[in-house]
Design a protein around this motif. Structure first.
Motif, PDB file in Angstrom:
ATOM      1  N   LEU A   6       1.380  -1.521   0.047  1.00  0.00           N
ATOM      2  CA  LEU A   6      -0.213  -0.020   0.086  1.00  0.00           C
ATOM      3  C   LEU A   6       1.136   1.138   0.026  1.00  0.00           C
ATOM      4  O   LEU A   6       1.766   2.101   0.877  1.00  0.00           O
ATOM      5  CB  LEU A   6      -0.885  -0.049   1.264  1.00  0.00           C
ATOM      6  N   VAL A   7       0.492   2.157  -0.616  1.00  0.00           N
ATOM      7  CA  VAL A   7       1.821   3.219  -1.179  1.00  0.00           C
ATOM      8  C   VAL A   7       0.543   4.671  -1.197  1.00  0.00           C
ATOM      9  O   VAL A   7       0.060   5.028  -1.345  1.00  0.00           O
ATOM     10  CB  VAL A   7       2.432   3.427  -2.781  1.00  0.00           C
ATOM     11  N   ARG A   8       0.656   5.121   0.305  1.00  0.00           N
ATOM     12  CA  ARG A   8      -0.049   6.827   0.089  1.00  0.00           C
ATOM     13  C   ARG A   8       0.360   7.284  -1.116  1.00  0.00           C
ATOM     14  O   ARG A   8       1.531   7.467  -1.674  1.00  0.00           O
ATOM     15  CB  ARG A   8       0.751   6.866   1.375  1.00  0.00           C
ATOM     16  N   HIS A   9      -0.193   8.135  -1.646  1.00  0.00           N
ATOM     17  CA  HIS A   9       0.003   9.123  -2.390  1.00  0.00           C
ATOM     18  C   HIS A   9       0.768  10.409  -1.780  1.00  0.00           C
ATOM     19  O   HIS A   9       1.327  10.803  -0.660  1.00  0.00           O
ATOM     20  CB  HIS A   9      -1.353  10.171  -3.165  1.00  0.00           C
ATOM     21  N   GLY A  10       1.701  10.869  -3.210  1.00  0.00           N
ATOM     22  CA  GLY A  10       3.073  11.785  -2.840  1.00  0.00           C
ATOM     23  C   GLY A  10       1.317  13.059  -2.168  1.00  0.00           C
ATOM     24  O   GLY A  10       0.582  13.407  -2.373  1.00  0.00           O
ATOM     25  N   GLN A  11       2.791  13.639  -1.818  1.00  0.00           N
ATOM     26  CA  GLN A  11       1.892  15.794  -1.146  1.00  0.00           C
ATOM     27  C   GLN A  11       1.137  15.854  -2.241  1.00  0.00           C
ATOM     28  O   GLN A  11       1.683  16.210  -3.679  1.00  0.00           O
ATOM     29  CB  GLN A  11       3.456  16.521  -0.707  1.00  0.00           C
ATOM     30  N   GLU A  28       7.874  14.543  -7.277  1.00  0.00           N
ATOM     31  CA  GLU A  28       9.207  13.948  -6.625  1.00  0.00           C
ATOM     32  C   GLU A  28       8.964  12.923  -5.688  1.00  0.00           C
ATOM     33  O   GLU A  28       9.333  11.948  -5.818  1.00  0.00           O
ATOM     34  CB  GLU A  28      10.103  14.657  -5.696  1.00  0.00           C
ATOM     35  N   GLN A  29       8.312  12.750  -4.677  1.00  0.00           N
ATOM     36  CA  GLN A  29       8.085  11.377  -3.587  1.00  0.00           C
ATOM     37  C   GLN A  29       7.578  10.142  -4.082  1.00  0.00           C
ATOM     38  O   GLN A  29       7.604   9.169  -3.711  1.00  0.00           O
ATOM     39  CB  GLN A  29       6.988  12.001  -2.608  1.00  0.00           C
ATOM     40  N   ALA A  30       6.463  10.201  -5.421  1.00  0.00           N
ATOM     41  CA  ALA A  30       5.790   9.059  -5.991  1.00  0.00           C
ATOM     42  C   ALA A  30       7.009   8.510  -6.703  1.00  0.00           C
ATOM     43  O   ALA A  30       7.196   7.564  -6.560  1.00  0.00           O
ATOM     44  CB  ALA A  30       5.008   9.882  -7.036  1.00  0.00           C
ATOM     45  N   ARG A  31       8.126   9.304  -6.892  1.00  0.00           N
ATOM     46  CA  ARG A  31       9.119   8.839  -8.045  1.00  0.00           C
ATOM     47  C   ARG A  31       9.547   7.581  -7.340  1.00  0.00           C
ATOM     48  O   ARG A  31      10.914   6.664  -7.198  1.00  0.00           O
ATOM     49  CB  ARG A  31       9.945   9.510  -9.663  1.00  0.00           C
ATOM     50  N   LEU A  32      10.180   8.001  -5.881  1.00  0.00           N
ATOM     51  CA  LEU A  32      11.358   7.719  -5.162  1.00  0.00           C
ATOM     52  C   LEU A  32      10.411   6.593  -4.415  1.00  0.00           C
ATOM     53  O   LEU A  32      11.228   5.460  -4.442  1.00  0.00           O
ATOM     54  CB  LEU A  32      11.908   8.658  -4.488  1.00  0.00           C
ATOM     55  N   THR A  58      -0.025   9.645  -7.840  1.00  0.00           N
ATOM     56  CA  THR A  58       1.344   9.124  -7.410  1.00  0.00           C
ATOM     57  C   THR A  58       1.331   7.855  -8.549  1.00  0.00           C
ATOM     58  O   THR A  58       2.742   7.259  -8.916  1.00  0.00           O
ATOM     59  CB  THR A  58       0.925   8.929  -5.724  1.00  0.00           C
ATOM     60  N   ALA A  59       0.242   6.882  -9.038  1.00  0.00           N
ATOM     61  CA  ALA A  59       0.478   5.738  -9.884  1.00  0.00           C
ATOM     62  C   ALA A  59       1.044   5.819 -10.169  1.00  0.00           C
ATOM     63  O   ALA A  59       2.176   5.156 -10.709  1.00  0.00           O
ATOM     64  CB  ALA A  59      -0.573   5.036  -9.605  1.00  0.00           C
ATOM     65  N   ALA A  60       1.506   7.375 -11.791  1.00  0.00           N
ATOM     66  CA  ALA A  60       1.494   7.213 -13.200  1.00  0.00           C
ATOM     67  C   ALA A  60       2.888   7.467 -13.206  1.00  0.00           C
ATOM     68  O   ALA A  60       4.094   6.391 -13.489  1.00  0.00           O
ATOM     69  CB  ALA A  60       1.402   8.091 -13.532  1.00  0.00           C
ATOM     70  N   GLU A  61       3.535   8.373 -11.696  1.00  0.00           N
ATOM     71  CA  GLU A  61       5.321   8.311 -11.305  1.00  0.00           C
ATOM     72  C   GLU A  61       5.904   7.443 -10.889  1.00  0.00           C
ATOM     73  O   GLU A  61       7.353   7.049 -11.494  1.00  0.00           O
ATOM     74  CB  GLU A  61       4.717   9.340 -10.575  1.00  0.00           C
ATOM     75  N   ALA A  62       5.436   6.429 -10.364  1.00  0.00           N
ATOM     76  CA  ALA A  62       5.333   5.218  -9.394  1.00  0.00           C
ATOM     77  C   ALA A  62       5.942   4.790 -10.788  1.00  0.00           C
ATOM     78  O   ALA A  62       6.453   3.437 -11.140  1.00  0.00           O
ATOM     79  CB  ALA A  62       5.083   4.650  -8.338  1.00  0.00           C
TER      80      ALA A  62
END
Length: 220
Positions: A6-11, A28-32, A58-62
């Protein structure tokens, strides 16, 4: 043994007219987070996210960082509670733009407590039992779909993650408050599934925001 991350969305955009927009810091958080999942060798046999803009972005970036061929399945059951509606009915109509993050968090926790205590009698558009039911349903269906050894990634929100952790530790309502208080943006929580059932293995991992990337750590 299978696993669900489970990944929380970025800011998002705290205090802005539209909160539901992933900020530059959040991207940037999502990419990390995506880099961290890739480092762990996570297999995205299934990827899900809510329908909120900050979750989808966030999903797209990750995914672009560790599973570029995967497509996130959108499901509104992974959406966060409506913080504006809850504040209107249980929190004295406090707004993000009218309070500092800490003050807003205190007011939000008061609203969440009143919301869970009111149960089905809450005047909110989505009473606590309905929120709990949809979150539990989405999670249990995902567990049932996973094959032996398969892994899933879900991009969702802090309240959803906190509720599921509360369920896993015996008190969903208390978990909503206590876990939600400390969950970080783009943090990773892991459940494992097997013959003995589903177990919370780790909560709120955020080692990808330590050292040189510590500047990106945020809670709201």
């Amino acid at each position: 043994m299978g696993a669900i991350y489970l990944v929380r969305h970025g800011q998002a955009s705290f205090g802005a007219a539209d909160y539901d927009v992933l900020s530059e810091r959040g991207a940037e958080q999502a990419r990390l987070a995506g880099d961290e999942l890739g480092r762990r060798g996570v297999r995205a046999n299934e990827v899900c996210c809510g329908t909120l803009s900050r979750q989808r972005a966030t999903a797209a970036e990750a995914l672009a960082r560790f599973a570029p061929d995967a497509v996130a399945k959108e499901d509104p059951r992974w959406n966060e509670y409506d913080h504006v509606d809850l504040a209107a009915h249980h929190g004295g109509a406090v707004t993000q733009d009218g309070a500092e993050p800490r003050a807003y968090q205190t007011a939000l926790e008061t609203a969440l407590s009143a919301w869970t205590e009111a149960g089905a009698a809450s005047p909110a558009a989505e009473p606590w039992p309905d929120f709990l039911g949809r979150v539990r349903g989405a999670f249990e269906e995902l567990v049932a779909r996973l094959g032996s050894g398969e892994q899933a990634v879900v991009v969702t929100s802090g309240g959803v993650i906190a509720t599921l952790c509360g369920l896993a530790t015996g008190d969903a309502a208390r978990g909503l408050i206590t876990f939600n208080r400390v969950v970080v943006n783009a943090g990773i929580t892991k459940f494992v599934t097997g013959r003995s059932g589903t177990t919370l293995l780790s909560f709120n991992e955020h080692g990808h925001f330590e050292g040189e990337t510590r500047r990106l750590l945020s809670y709201r």
